[in-house]
Design a protein around this motif. Structure first.
Motif, short mmCIF file in Angstrom:
data_model
loop_
_atom_site.label_atom_id
_atom_site.label_comp_id
_atom_site.label_asym_id
_atom_site.label_seq_id
_atom_site.Cartn_x
_atom_site.Cartn_y
_atom_site.Cartn_z
N ALA A 85 0.92 -1.23 0.17
CA ALA A 85 0.11 0.08 -0.05
C ALA A 85 0.94 1.29 0.21
N VAL A 86 0.27 2.42 0.34
CA VAL A 86 1.29 3.57 0.44
C VAL A 86 2.12 3.47 1.74
N VAL A 87 3.58 3.49 1.16
CA VAL A 87 4.61 3.17 1.94
C VAL A 87 4.94 4.50 2.80
N TYR A 88 5.14 4.40 4.06
CA TYR A 88 5.61 5.53 4.74
C TYR A 88 6.54 5.25 6.05
N GLY A 89 7.33 6.08 6.48
CA GLY A 89 8.12 5.75 7.48
C GLY A 89 9.65 6.43 7.12
N VAL A 90 10.47 6.30 8.09
CA VAL A 90 12.03 6.96 7.94
C VAL A 90 12.55 6.68 6.67
N GLY A 91 13.00 7.95 6.09
CA GLY A 91 13.69 7.56 4.95
C GLY A 91 12.76 7.18 3.61
N ALA A 92 11.53 7.16 3.61
CA ALA A 92 10.76 7.27 2.69
C ALA A 92 10.38 8.50 2.19
#
Length: 204
Positions: free
Chosen positions: A11-18
């Motif tokens: 799905a929509v990828v989120y998080g540190v570095g994205a």
């Protein structure tokens, strides 16, 4: 020829570095904080944009590769969706953006959005023009000469295209578990904090 193949559909990828995923929306939030204006996206609050944390994506890749080999799946193809249990929609994201930036948020609604859809290319250009110049001003004010981050939104991201996935098959089939089952305000703040440490997001 039979391929050893595992297909992951996140799905929509989120998080540190994205830098994609939810990051442009966070940047837009910072822009509207700077402008002291209400942030309004197209369409409605219940438009699904299901999410998955980047750490769970990387874990899933490694986990399924080991599962594939240890369960003698060679010669077969498997497909897994990756999505947390949050069933994220636009309002869920905006709720956190309001808390992080202290701004008002809302939605243009179906009528205005349908009108924009008639000439989505022009609407996209207008929306990005409204965001890009203030973001450049913010970076300049904080002596950030260059940044790969941008509030630019692709036309396809502004369309009424829901991202709604069932990410449970990988859990039932392989025993995988999501360590980040829900998107939180803290997880979005971590994205910003990491960019600040890299010197590509203003510290304020």
């Amino acid at each position: 020829m039979i391929l050893n193949l595992i297909i992951m559909r996140p799905a929509v990828v989120y998080g540190v570095g994205a830098m994609g995923g939810l990051t442009p929306r966070l940047i837009c939030g910072r822009v509207y904080q700077h402008l002291k204006k209400k942030m309004e996206f197209l369409w409605t609050k219940d438009l699904r944009i299901n999410t998955v944390h980047v750490s769970d994506v990387t874990r899933a890749v490694w986990h399924t590769a080991n599962w594939y080999v240890s369960n003698d799946k060679q010669g077969s193809s498997v497909i897994f969706n990756l999505a947390d249990e949050n069933n994220t929609d636009q309002e869920a994201v905006n709720t956190h953006i309001r808390a992080i930036f202290g701004i008002e948020t809302g939605f243009q609604g179906t009528l205005v959005s349908q009108f924009a859809k008639l000439n989505m290319k022009e609407a996209t250009e207008d929306i990005n023009e409204e965001h890009l110049a203030p973001w450049s001003e913010i970076l300049k004010e904080h002596s950030i000469k260059t940044s790969p981050l941008t509030p630019y939104l692709d036309q396809e991201l502004l369309c009424n295209n829901a991202v709604s996935l069932d990410g449970t098959k990988i859990c039932k089939t392989t025993g995988f578990s999501y360590e980040k089952p829900k998107m939180t305000e803290e997880s979005l703040r971590e994205i910003i904090a990491d960019f600040q440490e890299l010197g590509i997001w203003p510290k304020d």
